[in-house]
Design a protein around this motif. Sequence first.
Motif, mmCIF file in Angstrom:
data_model
loop_
_atom_site.group_PDB
_atom_site.id
_atom_site.type_symbol
_atom_site.label_atom_id
_atom_site.label_comp_id
_atom_site.label_asym_id
_atom_site.label_seq_id
_atom_site.Cartn_x
_atom_site.Cartn_y
_atom_site.Cartn_z
ATOM 1 N N LEU A 204 1.524 -1.325 -0.349
ATOM 2 C CA LEU A 204 -0.282 0.301 0.327
ATOM 3 C C LEU A 204 1.076 1.227 -0.654
ATOM 4 C CD1 LEU A 204 -3.197 1.364 -0.102
ATOM 5 C CD2 LEU A 204 -3.142 0.709 2.668
ATOM 6 N N LYS A 205 0.518 2.329 -1.037
ATOM 7 C CA LYS A 205 1.589 2.929 -0.859
ATOM 8 C C LYS A 205 0.875 4.581 -0.344
ATOM 9 C CE LYS A 205 3.405 4.607 -4.643
ATOM 10 N NZ LYS A 205 4.021 4.577 -6.233
ATOM 11 N N GLY A 206 -0.735 4.727 -0.497
ATOM 12 C CA GLY A 206 -1.493 5.087 0.233
ATOM 13 C C GLY A 206 -3.044 5.476 -0.749
ATOM 14 N N PHE A 207 -3.537 6.580 -0.593
ATOM 15 C CA PHE A 207 -4.508 6.884 -0.309
ATOM 16 C C PHE A 207 -5.292 7.689 -1.518
ATOM 17 C CE2 PHE A 207 -5.361 4.206 2.656
ATOM 18 C CZ PHE A 207 -5.931 3.007 2.352
ATOM 19 N N ILE A 208 -5.922 7.768 -2.686
ATOM 20 C CA ILE A 208 -6.311 8.850 -3.693
ATOM 21 C C ILE A 208 -7.326 9.290 -3.210
ATOM 22 C CG2 ILE A 208 -6.474 7.780 -5.917
ATOM 23 C CD1 ILE A 208 -6.177 9.892 -7.276
ATOM 24 N N TYR A 209 -8.276 10.486 -2.591
ATOM 25 C CA TYR A 209 -8.984 10.768 -2.281
ATOM 26 C C TYR A 209 -9.673 11.369 -2.985
ATOM 27 C CZ TYR A 209 -7.481 14.073 0.620
ATOM 28 O OH TYR A 209 -7.373 15.063 1.447
ATOM 29 N N SER A 210 -11.771 11.435 -2.761
ATOM 30 C CA SER A 210 -12.500 12.622 -2.908
ATOM 31 C C SER A 210 -13.201 13.073 -1.836
ATOM 32 C CB SER A 210 -12.378 12.313 -4.294
ATOM 33 O OG SER A 210 -12.292 12.232 -5.552
ATOM 34 N N PRO A 211 -12.899 14.386 -1.098
ATOM 35 C CA PRO A 211 -13.725 14.717 0.386
ATOM 36 C C PRO A 211 -14.803 15.466 -1.163
ATOM 37 C CG PRO A 211 -11.676 16.360 -0.437
ATOM 38 C CD PRO A 211 -12.062 15.448 -1.398
ATOM 39 N N PHE A 212 -16.442 15.588 -0.012
ATOM 40 C CA PHE A 212 -17.776 15.845 -0.156
ATOM 41 C C PHE A 212 -17.852 16.604 0.672
ATOM 42 C CE2 PHE A 212 -16.980 12.436 -3.742
ATOM 43 C CZ PHE A 212 -17.604 13.311 -4.598
ATOM 44 N N ASN A 213 -18.862 18.107 0.196
ATOM 45 C CA ASN A 213 -19.446 18.253 1.372
ATOM 46 C C ASN A 213 -20.757 17.972 1.512
ATOM 47 O OD1 ASN A 213 -21.205 20.769 1.803
ATOM 48 N ND2 ASN A 213 -19.675 21.083 2.873
ATOM 49 N N GLY A 214 -21.351 17.177 2.219
ATOM 50 C CA GLY A 214 -23.430 17.314 1.590
ATOM 51 C C GLY A 214 -23.982 17.827 0.897
ATOM 52 N N GLN A 215 -23.781 19.521 1.847
ATOM 53 C CA GLN A 215 -24.288 20.076 1.994
ATOM 54 C C GLN A 215 -24.541 20.739 -0.020
ATOM 55 O OE1 GLN A 215 -26.664 21.417 3.940
ATOM 56 N NE2 GLN A 215 -28.248 22.516 2.212
ATOM 57 N N GLN A 216 -22.827 20.630 -0.148
ATOM 58 C CA GLN A 216 -23.428 21.212 -1.369
ATOM 59 C C GLN A 216 -23.271 19.853 -3.134
ATOM 60 O OE1 GLN A 216 -18.636 22.348 -2.207
ATOM 61 N NE2 GLN A 216 -19.165 24.147 -0.477
#
Length: 540
Positions: A204-216
């Motif tokens: 495992l090198k790491g994580f690519i991710y996407s944060p989401f704001n629920g309201q938006q």
Amino acid sequence: MVIFLLVMAITVTSVFGIERGETKRDEAEINRLTMAMASAIERRAFSSTSYLRAGAALLSTQDEVTGTLFRRFVEELRLDSNFRGAEGMGWAPSITASEVPVFEERLSEGRVSDVRITPSLPAQPRPTLVPILYLRPDTLRNRRALGYDMYSEPVRRAAMDLAEREQRPIASGRIVLVQEGSGDEPGFIVFMPVFDTSGSGQDLKGFIYSPFNGQQLLASAAELVSYDGLSARLYDVEGGERSLLAQLPGWRNSANVVEREVEIADRNMLLVVESGRDEALSMMSMITLLFGLAVASLLMLVARLLAQQAMEDSRSLDWFAQQNSIRDSLTRELNHRVKNTLANVLSIVSLTRRRASDLDEFAEGIDGRIRALSATHDLLTQSEWGTTPIRSVVEVELAPYSRNAEHEVVLDGPDVDLAPNDALSFGLAIHELATNAAKYGSLSVDGGRVEVQWAKVNERLAKVEWTERGGPTVVKPERRGFGTELIEKIVAHELRHPVELVFDERGVCCTLLVPVRQPSEFALRAAYQTGSRPTPPDQS
């Protein structure tokens, strides 16, 4: 009232049908909008996972993930136009506690101040750290998250562990993004593990991710639909429990809602859309209700007016029928009176002709007696051929003598009313007695006196006594004259009782029994005269 209630019942039924149709239509529209919003959210999630899979494939082939490489990759994705609802895309390598100094040095490159891993390491460092190294786009908001060890937080850690095991994108549960600072708007993160495939194994090198704001995210999905007053909520569902992620303005907690499950990166969420339709009646229902109320009121008013007119017509018909009945009765009575009067006149003419020795005597006798009859008729006319008091009849017949100071006329008796026919006969009798007294009796000399007294014998009969005093000595006539015949035969017959006529030396005495008028026998005329008859209709 029956018409009003019937029309209102029809109106209420119509309003109920309209409201039911509006509800069905609104439900169908809400279902359509819910499906559209759910599809939009799922497309956002599918796009996110696709980008994350592409990024993981790219980064897994690189010996080192540099800032330049990651920036170019994210820029090519054009997240501003294709990734609405997400905060961007980030890279968080998986490191150990011994690699923290090297990581912090890379994190601080090109920055004014040093950036450290948060939360800070305890006395016994955590065995595995996944701090954020890059987060694009590079904004002041996103810079707040740099250096944050996502593996230190349980919800994020559970999602990353699951993503590592499943080797696919996994969404976390409800969290508050580090970018929010002091804010508390909830959101979630989609993690995609990146493995090092250059060696024999998969480290495992790491994580690519996407944060989401629920309201938006929810607001961006709602922008795709057009519905006035629309409101919605997005829940994170775990173990049957709901956690609110986002809510659009205008939520009213009404019962008219539609729910639809949404899957984002293997995470179950729930979209709840609330109808913007008011609980009150719709415009069409209000118009129908007001129109029905107006029609019902108008019909009730018309029905009331017709009913009143029918009652007035009925009263008018009754009044006209009563008038006809009274008119018929009066006509029959008038005919009877005329016949009786003519019969009396014929009798007077016949008897006068027999007793008269010449034409002058005949004319004088006829004239006096018809005048007496006329005077009594005048009394009856004044009383509208109703009741006539005894006193009035006597006063009319003795009027020429009572005004003469040389004679004395005394009248005494209670109020007693006579019927028209009886008044005529009684008037003739008084006239004959007065004429005889003026020719031969107490009214023919000065100081003569005539007394007329009457009293009730019972409720149906009155007794009248004529007495003369102070006149010449009376001698009983050898032959019966017209006056005697008229009083003892005609008057007695008309009054239905015998008449007692006595030629006393001191003066003539006459006793008559006169029937008293009974009110019950003329109730119809009494009602007509007292105004108790119904009011005639307006003939204008």
